[in-house]
Design a protein around this motif. Structure first.
Motif, PDB file in Angstrom:
ATOM      1  N   THR A 108     -49.198  76.686 -39.731  1.00  0.00           N
ATOM      2  CA  THR A 108     -50.616  76.720 -39.371  1.00  0.00           C
ATOM      3  C   THR A 108     -51.175  78.104 -39.709  1.00  0.00           C
ATOM      4  OG1 THR A 108     -50.046  75.298 -37.490  1.00  0.00           O
ATOM      5  CG2 THR A 108     -52.263  76.269 -37.509  1.00  0.00           C
ATOM      6  N   THR A 109     -50.383  79.126 -39.401  1.00  0.00           N
ATOM      7  CA  THR A 109     -50.731  80.508 -39.735  1.00  0.00           C
ATOM      8  C   THR A 109     -49.465  81.244 -40.168  1.00  0.00           C
ATOM      9  OG1 THR A 109     -52.368  80.463 -37.945  1.00  0.00           O
ATOM     10  CG2 THR A 109     -51.890  82.615 -38.921  1.00  0.00           C
ATOM     11  N   HIS A 110     -49.577  82.006 -41.257  1.00  0.00           N
ATOM     12  CA  HIS A 110     -48.500  82.894 -41.713  1.00  0.00           C
ATOM     13  C   HIS A 110     -48.996  84.337 -41.580  1.00  0.00           C
ATOM     14  CE1 HIS A 110     -45.381  80.290 -43.326  1.00  0.00           C
ATOM     15  NE2 HIS A 110     -46.273  79.588 -43.993  1.00  0.00           N
ATOM     16  N   PRO A 111     -48.956  84.916 -40.381  1.00  0.00           N
ATOM     17  CA  PRO A 111     -49.479  86.277 -40.231  1.00  0.00           C
ATOM     18  C   PRO A 111     -48.594  87.315 -40.925  1.00  0.00           C
ATOM     19  CG  PRO A 111     -48.477  85.547 -38.187  1.00  0.00           C
ATOM     20  CD  PRO A 111     -48.430  84.380 -39.117  1.00  0.00           C
ATOM     21  N   LEU A 112     -49.223  88.396 -41.356  1.00  0.00           N
ATOM     22  CA  LEU A 112     -48.517  89.525 -41.955  1.00  0.00           C
ATOM     23  C   LEU A 112     -48.538  90.680 -40.967  1.00  0.00           C
ATOM     24  CD1 LEU A 112     -50.035  89.531 -45.576  1.00  0.00           C
ATOM     25  CD2 LEU A 112     -48.124  88.185 -44.682  1.00  0.00           C
ATOM     26  N   ALA A 113     -47.405  91.306 -40.779  1.00  0.00           N
ATOM     27  CA  ALA A 113     -47.310  92.398 -39.809  1.00  0.00           C
ATOM     28  C   ALA A 113     -48.341  93.494 -40.100  1.00  0.00           C
ATOM     29  CB  ALA A 113     -45.899  92.975 -39.829  1.00  0.00           C
ATOM     30  N   THR A 114     -48.537  93.820 -41.384  1.00  0.00           N
ATOM     31  CA  THR A 114     -49.434  94.932 -41.726  1.00  0.00           C
ATOM     32  C   THR A 114     -50.892  94.644 -41.386  1.00  0.00           C
ATOM     33  OG1 THR A 114     -49.617  94.088 -44.000  1.00  0.00           O
ATOM     34  CG2 THR A 114     -47.964  95.797 -43.582  1.00  0.00           C
ATOM     35  N   GLN A 115     -51.221  93.372 -41.183  1.00  0.00           N
ATOM     36  CA  GLN A 115     -52.602  93.025 -40.843  1.00  0.00           C
ATOM     37  C   GLN A 115     -52.831  92.934 -39.334  1.00  0.00           C
ATOM     38  OE1 GLN A 115     -53.669  89.503 -43.086  1.00  0.00           O
ATOM     39  NE2 GLN A 115     -53.296  90.499 -45.055  1.00  0.00           N
TER      40      GLN A 115
END
Length: 468
Positions: A108-115
């Motif tokens: 559903t969501t693939h978050p990126l740590a840097t964001q």
């Protein structure tokens, strides 16, 4: 539905926090290289868990991150002389290609740590305010492990035993208050990516990233947190300590962990020479075979990877795909009429395999037994489906098989086997040549198709084909 909860060390009835909805967080890979087959196991397993929850009618919010700031990524960027962000962007794109080839659906969501650095700064500040964290002289922020009374509850580790283990390796001049404290924020080194923070210019520790991303996209308390068993300690243990101290509620209701993947009965490692990327396996096998292989054992059981077992998985998958293709082929030439009474009885009898499949998956997602139920359905279809059946009966069986295979992410109709325009035209031309008794041309086309990897078979229902 029963789930084995690592936290309680027993199977528990699955009851989500909110009726009809499931929040699920799965730790994703650190993107500094192509993913290996050890990474593939949790991807496939928890994609299948998600699919089954959806099959059961739940709305699943599935979050799986990419760790895109890490020592290994920085090392790779230095080696290649390019920014760390370029390294992570490249391997996120490659990872997504491999996931698609394994039929792992996007989260559903693939978050990126840097964001998500802002959220990390906020959570670290809260932990400092509550006395669970402190900034050392050099700007490093540590978590006070002893201040969290439940530390060790997931891994079963005793904090006093951990201290004894750490005492031997304590470094002189260490700025920690306690050797068990772990890093939440670290000062930048020359050439490293960094962010401004109240304590120093630097970057986050690994554990805080997942706590923050789970909170942002799923909430303070979530239903399922999952990953490989190697993450139980310290990563997941530290996530619990951070999240529960900051948010004041239990972090995850159910913790799921898949067992290790071994290679020829040995732990996978580059030094052993038995380290394989998913891309390398894809050069030898359709990655659907790798997926099927991963589902052939229960996720909590260690799984041994070998050429023989992959060949067995290839044969097993081919049995299923062939049966599904046979149903579609029979349907295409069947009489377009309703089911007969006899067919309706037979179709009702096939429900037992659905029940076996669901019973297996309800028992802590036992994919091995679920696959066995599909094989029983395959045998039933091969025995009871023929050219004499109605299209309605054949289609109903086909839909039933596709439904169960779909829950496991098994594709029964290969995209590559959809005839493209060129092959379709050649087969039509060959049929016309045969009608005109131009057998030399017909044979010529057959040879041409064979050279293209297409094998024809003439049956009374028409021409069938398969790839060589």
């Amino acid at each position: 539905m029963q789930i084995f909860n690592t936290l309680s060390r027993r199977k528990e009835e699955f009851v989500p926090l909110n009726e009809g909805k499931v929040t699920m967080y799965v730790c994703g890979p650190t993107v500094y290289n192509l993913i290996h087959i050890g990474n593939a196991r949790p991807m496939i397993i928890f994609d299948t868990v998600r699919r089954y929850l959806e099959y059961r009618g739940y709305e699943v919010n599935y979050v799986s991150n990419f760790t895109d700031v890490d020592d290994k990524i920085i090392k790779k960027s230095v080696e290649e002389g390019i920014p760390a962000a370029e390294v992570s962007e490249r391997y996120i794109a490659e990872c997504k290609k491999d996931m698609e080839a394994m039929n792992v659906r996007p989260a559903t969501t693939h978050p990126l740590a840097t964001q998500e650095i802002g959220g990390m700064l906020d959570m670290i500040s809260v932990l400092i305010e509550k006395g669970y964290a402190y900034a050392a002289e050099d700007g490093t922020v540590y978590y006070r492990t002893r201040n969290f009374k439940g530390y060790g509850k997931l891994s079963g580790k005793n904090i006093d035993d951990l201290e004894a283990g750490h005492r031997d390796i304590q470094v002189t001049g260490d700025l920690k208050e306690d050797p068990l404290d772990f890093v939440l924020w670290k000062p930048k080194k020359e050439g490293e990516p960094y962010w401004d923070a109240p304590w120093c210019k630097g970057r986050p520790g690994w554990h805080i990233e997942c706590s923050v991303m789970a909170k942002k996209y799923l909430g303070d308390e979530i239903d399922i947190h999952a990953g490989g068993e190697d993450l139980i300690f310290p990563h997941h243990e530290n996530e619990i300590a951070q999240s529960e101290a900051a948010n004041g509620v239990p972090f995850a209701k159910y913790w799921m962990h898949n067992a290790f993947l071994n290679i020829n009965n040995k732990k996978m490692s580059k030094s052993e020479g038995n380290f394989f990327t998913v891309r390398e396996i894809g050069e030898k096998y359709d990655l659907q075979v790798l997926r099927f292989f991963m589902l052939s054992a229960h996720y909590r059981s260690p799984l041994n990877f070998s050429a023989d077992l992959m060949e067995a998985a290839k044969s097993g998958l081919e049995r299923i795909v062939t049966a599904a293709e046979n149903l579609r082929r029979l349907s295409a030439h069947a009489k377009d009429e309703p089911m007969s009474e006899e067919e309706a009885v037979l179709y009702a009898a096939s429900e037992q395999y659905v029940e076996k499949f669901e019973a297996a998956m309800d028992d802590d997602f036992n994919t091995a037994d679920a696959v066995a139920a599909i094989f029983e359905l395959v045998k039933f279809c091969n025995t009871n489906a023929s050219s004499d059946n109605s299209r309605a009966f054949l289609n109903a069986l086909s839909e039933r098989m596709d439904l169960l295979c779909g829950v496991l992410g098994i594709i029964t109709e290969k995209e590559e086997e959809n005839l493209d325009a060129e092959i379709e035209a050649l087969i039509a031309e060959r049929q016309a040549a045969r009608k005109e008794k131009n057998f030399a041309r017909a044979d010529e086309i057959r040879d041409q198709l064979t050279a293209m990897g297409i094998i024809l078979k003439d049956t009374r229902e028409g021409v069938t084909w398969k790839r060589a």
